[in-house]
Design an enzyme around this catalytic site. Structure first.
Site, PDB file in Angstrom:
ATOM      1  N   ASP A 112       0.810  -1.215   0.000  1.00 27.45           N
ATOM      2  CA  ASP A 112       0.000   0.000   0.000  1.00 27.45           C
ATOM      3  C   ASP A 112       0.851   1.276   0.000  1.00 27.45           C
ATOM      4  O   ASP A 112       0.356   2.348  -0.314  1.00 27.45           O
ATOM      5  CB  ASP A 112      -0.967  -0.009   1.200  1.00 27.45           C
ATOM      6  N   ASN A 132      11.952  -8.963   6.305  1.00 24.47           N
ATOM      7  CA  ASN A 132      12.446  -8.259   7.484  1.00 24.47           C
ATOM      8  C   ASN A 132      11.720  -8.853   8.666  1.00 24.47           C
ATOM      9  O   ASN A 132      10.507  -8.713   8.769  1.00 24.47           O
ATOM     10  CB  ASN A 132      12.142  -6.757   7.402  1.00 24.47           C
ATOM     11  N   HIS A 139       5.405 -12.570   7.112  1.00 24.72           N
ATOM     12  CA  HIS A 139       5.276 -12.095   5.733  1.00 24.72           C
ATOM     13  C   HIS A 139       6.624 -11.669   5.186  1.00 24.72           C
ATOM     14  O   HIS A 139       7.577 -11.466   5.938  1.00 24.72           O
ATOM     15  CB  HIS A 139       4.301 -10.910   5.670  1.00 24.72           C
ATOM     16  N   GLN A 195       8.444  -9.380   1.593  1.00 23.99           N
ATOM     17  CA  GLN A 195       8.153  -8.397   0.565  1.00 23.99           C
ATOM     18  C   GLN A 195       8.835  -8.813  -0.735  1.00 23.99           C
ATOM     19  O   GLN A 195       9.829  -9.546  -0.725  1.00 23.99           O
ATOM     20  CB  GLN A 195       8.656  -7.025   0.986  1.00 23.99           C
ATOM     21  N   LYS A 229      24.867  -6.140  17.340  1.00 20.45           N
ATOM     22  CA  LYS A 229      26.087  -5.564  16.797  1.00 20.45           C
ATOM     23  C   LYS A 229      25.725  -4.241  16.128  1.00 20.45           C
ATOM     24  O   LYS A 229      24.831  -4.201  15.272  1.00 20.45           O
ATOM     25  CB  LYS A 229      26.674  -6.532  15.760  1.00 20.45           C
ATOM     26  N   PHE A 230      26.381  -3.165  16.524  1.00 18.60           N
ATOM     27  CA  PHE A 230      26.159  -1.880  15.878  1.00 18.60           C
ATOM     28  C   PHE A 230      27.107  -1.732  14.700  1.00 18.60           C
ATOM     29  O   PHE A 230      28.324  -1.785  14.871  1.00 18.60           O
ATOM     30  CB  PHE A 230      26.390  -0.740  16.873  1.00 18.60           C
ATOM     31  N   VAL A 287      28.299   0.901  12.830  1.00 20.00           N
ATOM     32  CA  VAL A 287      28.258   2.360  12.882  1.00 20.00           C
ATOM     33  C   VAL A 287      29.563   2.986  12.391  1.00 20.00           C
ATOM     34  O   VAL A 287      30.073   2.551  11.351  1.00 20.00           O
ATOM     35  CB  VAL A 287      27.830   2.832  14.293  1.00 20.00           C
ATOM     36  N   GLU A 324      32.462   0.992  10.748  1.00 19.40           N
ATOM     37  CA  GLU A 324      31.859   0.137   9.729  1.00 19.40           C
ATOM     38  C   GLU A 324      31.296   0.966   8.576  1.00 19.40           C
ATOM     39  O   GLU A 324      31.420   0.585   7.410  1.00 19.40           O
ATOM     40  CB  GLU A 324      30.747  -0.711  10.358  1.00 19.40           C
TER      41      GLU A 324
HETATM   42  O1  G1P Z   1      34.124   0.931  20.501  1.00 14.00           O
HETATM   43  P1  G1P Z   1      32.680   1.161  20.829  1.00 14.00           P
HETATM   44  O2  G1P Z   1      32.266   2.595  20.772  1.00 14.00           O
HETATM   45  O3  G1P Z   1      32.267   0.512  22.111  1.00 14.00           O
HETATM   46  O4  G1P Z   1      31.870   0.383  19.670  1.00 14.00           O
HETATM   47  C1  G1P Z   1      31.038   0.962  18.700  1.00 14.00           C
HETATM   48  O5  G1P Z   1      31.782   1.467  17.606  1.00 14.00           O
HETATM   49  C2  G1P Z   1      32.570   0.521  16.889  1.00 14.00           C
HETATM   50  C3  G1P Z   1      33.220   1.210  15.720  1.00 14.00           C
HETATM   51  O6  G1P Z   1      32.282   1.777  14.824  1.00 14.00           O
HETATM   52  C4  G1P Z   1      31.718  -0.675  16.424  1.00 14.00           C
HETATM   53  O7  G1P Z   1      32.576  -1.674  15.898  1.00 14.00           O
HETATM   54  C5  G1P Z   1      30.892  -1.267  17.560  1.00 14.00           C
HETATM   55  O8  G1P Z   1      30.003  -2.240  17.037  1.00 14.00           O
HETATM   56  C6  G1P Z   1      30.099  -0.148  18.230  1.00 14.00           C
HETATM   57  O9  G1P Z   1      29.363  -0.655  19.326  1.00 14.00           O
HETATM   58  O1  G1P Z   2       8.027  -1.559   3.900  1.00 10.15           O
HETATM   59  P1  G1P Z   2       8.320  -1.619   5.378  1.00 10.15           P
HETATM   60  O2  G1P Z   2       8.421  -3.016   5.912  1.00 10.15           O
HETATM   61  O3  G1P Z   2       7.370  -0.779   6.192  1.00 10.15           O
HETATM   62  O4  G1P Z   2       9.766  -0.934   5.533  1.00 10.15           O
HETATM   63  C1  G1P Z   2      10.934  -1.549   5.974  1.00 10.15           C
HETATM   64  O5  G1P Z   2      11.581  -2.242   4.907  1.00 10.15           O
HETATM   65  C2  G1P Z   2      11.974  -1.444   3.804  1.00 10.15           C
HETATM   66  C3  G1P Z   2      12.719  -2.332   2.811  1.00 10.15           C
HETATM   67  O6  G1P Z   2      13.873  -2.926   3.376  1.00 10.15           O
HETATM   68  C4  G1P Z   2      12.841  -0.251   4.232  1.00 10.15           C
HETATM   69  O7  G1P Z   2      13.032   0.609   3.127  1.00 10.15           O
HETATM   70  C5  G1P Z   2      12.202   0.529   5.372  1.00 10.15           C
HETATM   71  O8  G1P Z   2      13.126   1.498   5.846  1.00 10.15           O
HETATM   72  C6  G1P Z   2      11.832  -0.445   6.502  1.00 10.15           C
HETATM   73  O9  G1P Z   2      11.192   0.255   7.554  1.00 10.15           O
END
Ligand code: G1P
Ligand code: G1P
Lengths: 350, 350
Positions: A76, A151, A164, A166, A314-315, A317, A320
């Protein structure tokens, strides 16, 4: 100096499919965690207003049939529409826009909102796989790429716990498969064999990264995995290039290995394991035909974010995003932990 | 059919730095959100046990000096160590491991845990920039890549609200800068000018994506941005290739534009805006010298996850992970919203 041990000493590993490296720092497993934790994936009470239920009215005003297996309908709020005007041609190399057409569909796996793949029967999962195949058949005639993806879990941006997935079909070949098209082609030209066929055979021999296996499929934590418990499903026989190439035995075994892998996932942290998963096979479209892409091997990819528990992920961030993916436990350690998980779902015990 | 309008009609845009495309679906801004929300970034009460405070004892047992400006120390749980054994050479193209040496440092920006860049004075931010330059100077002599990055906010995996960044230096060139090295070199060979110099000039002319600007820097939402409010800082004069190339006027103006951009970020959703940010400049190492990389232009990148409010982020999940990044509002719309935000921080109003 000491001898190199991959479970102790940092190193980088190469992903030949994506032409990228990952930093593996196993000594960092000792790091304590005091940062953000996630809400544990919980069993939500079934919502009688859920728009994905059989017979429910969706936000578009459309009413679902009283389906009893799978059910597919147009998204939708689609990110891709079929009919939009084309952008004007742009010849500035720094400001390039191109046309994008497509369609987005939602596919319910099961009428029951509390179901998930690991709890469904093999026949029920088979119905899902058959419908995926139909969808790929139909959309693949018109579209260059048909991305089937699930997802799962609120942490993965999934706003509805009803089982479900997509399906987003597009006129363009997206980045990820575009790179895989190139790398697999280069390998095929050089070695005259599909890259992932060679990879699958070597994984079957080495046995270090296998999570589960049946007669037709093997689930491994790839040598180059970036997510802690990432997994890849590879077909063992017959080199299928697309989902539409699978025979009945392969489909049935796919249902079996999907269920087995997801049971292990759920048992790992005793929760409904969140992930994004999807299939990659040879590109489609009007100019494509079965068997035309011998450099491709169909595979499924599972990308789960959890690292230490149901609430610590796992972040991916700063480092990465700006430099390179980094992981703590090695893919071999992750495969072993999953292998050691029970084959019976924790909810079905005793 | 209608005329193409980039604010209404989906299209794909090309990122020449990363050689990747992004799907832009502005019509999708209408999508309601009923999924996971985040904890609002809150003002945490200062923790007297905070290990980043002046005089505090860290988990390693080491004690911080009573610093009154910036303070750099080795990360107690580094992903990269300086001395580790090398992996054996691997000639299998599917199982390639390579050596990785490096070092990880933490850098506090300020002694006060409640401070953030938008609340700090220009002189205090200048001290941060000067220390970044020192660090790059020192680590760049030995290491191929020195990634300076800030993870800000719990949502970005940052476990400590004390204002700080990290510096990870490595013997290898990570994926992201490796691709940028290639694309900028190709452009330079073809056009005899640095790609980002050309890009910056055209952005100054077009004015559509500028958020803030001063005599030395411009902050734009890049034409190819993937995060809703992504931004890039580009130097206007003199083509600096690395942080170590900046003169005093450029450093002072960098402090000014960082502060201005972050004030707008905080004012957008009235919260301490989370992001990962960092710098990309020409690679370093023993064989490198100032001025040797005319294809490079130093730039800073801000990658903030929030989409609609302090609690609703953009999920980069299924389609994004498996196929291609997707965004709803256009970069031009994002730039305009930020431009319209007040220049005075909401906490400093009346
Ligand atoms: O070293 P920190 O701040 O604890 O860790 C954070 O930053 C790192 C570098 O982007 C990442 O690998 C970790 O997953 C995140 O938790
Ligand atoms: O369509 P949905 O499930 O609401 O949306 C989700 O999956 C999409 C496809 O990976 C992403 O673009 C969106 O950011 C996420 O919230």
């Amino acid at each position: 100096m000491q001898e190199f041990k991959p479970t102790e000493h940092q190193h980088v590993r190469y992903n030949p499919l994506k032409d990228e490296w990952v930093l593996v720092s196993p000594h960092r497993c000792l790091r304590p965690w005091s940062g953000q934790t996630e809400a544990a994936p919980e069993d939500q009470p079934p919502d009688p207003q859920n728009p994905l239920l059989p017979g429910a009215t969706r936000s578009s005003g459309q009413r679902n049939p009283v389906y009893d297996s799978t059910y597919v309908f147009p998204n939708d709020f689609p990110a891709l529409l079929e009919r939009v005007p084309d952008p004007p041609p742009s010849d500035n190399p720094l400001f390039r826009t191109s046309s994008a057409k497509g369609t987005c569909r939602v596919m319910c796996f099961h009428p029951d909102s509390t179901m998930t793949i690991p709890l469904m029967s093999i026949d029920e999962i088979m119905a899902v796989i058959n419908e995926w195949t139909n969808q790929l058949q139909e959309l693949g005639r018109r579209y260059t790429w048909v991305q089937i993806f699930e997802n799962k879990g609120a942490i993965m941006g999934c706003s509805n716990p009803h089982p479900h997935c997509q399906i987003w079909a597009s006129s363009y070949l997206p980045n990820e498969p575009r790179v895989k098209e190139r790398t697999q082609k280069e390998y095929y030209i050089k070695f005259k064999r599909p890259m992932l066929g060679d990879y699958m055979k070597q994984e079957l021999e080495k046995k270090e990264r296998i999570v589960v296996q049946n007669a037709e499929w093997v689930a491994v934590v790839p040598y180059w995995a970036i997510w802690p418990y990432e997994a890849m499903l590879l077909p063992i026989n017959g080199r299928p290039q697309r989902l539409t190439d699978l025979n009945d035995a392969q489909k049935k075994a796919l249902a079996d290995i999907m269920k087995k892998l997801c049971i292990k996932y759920d048992n790992l942290f005793k929760c409904s394991f969140p992930y994004s998963m999807g299939f990659h096979g040879a590109p489609t479209g009007p100019s494509k035909a079965p068997g035309d892409s011998p450099h491709w091997l169909l595979h499924a990819i599972y990308l789960p974010p959890l690292l230490r528990s149901a609430t610590v992920k796992k972040f991916m961030v700063g480092y990465e995003m700006l430099a390179q993916s980094q992981r703590d436990l090695t893919p071999e350690q992750a495969a072993q932990k999953l292998r050691e998980c029970d084959d019976v779902h924790y909810k079905n015990k005793k």
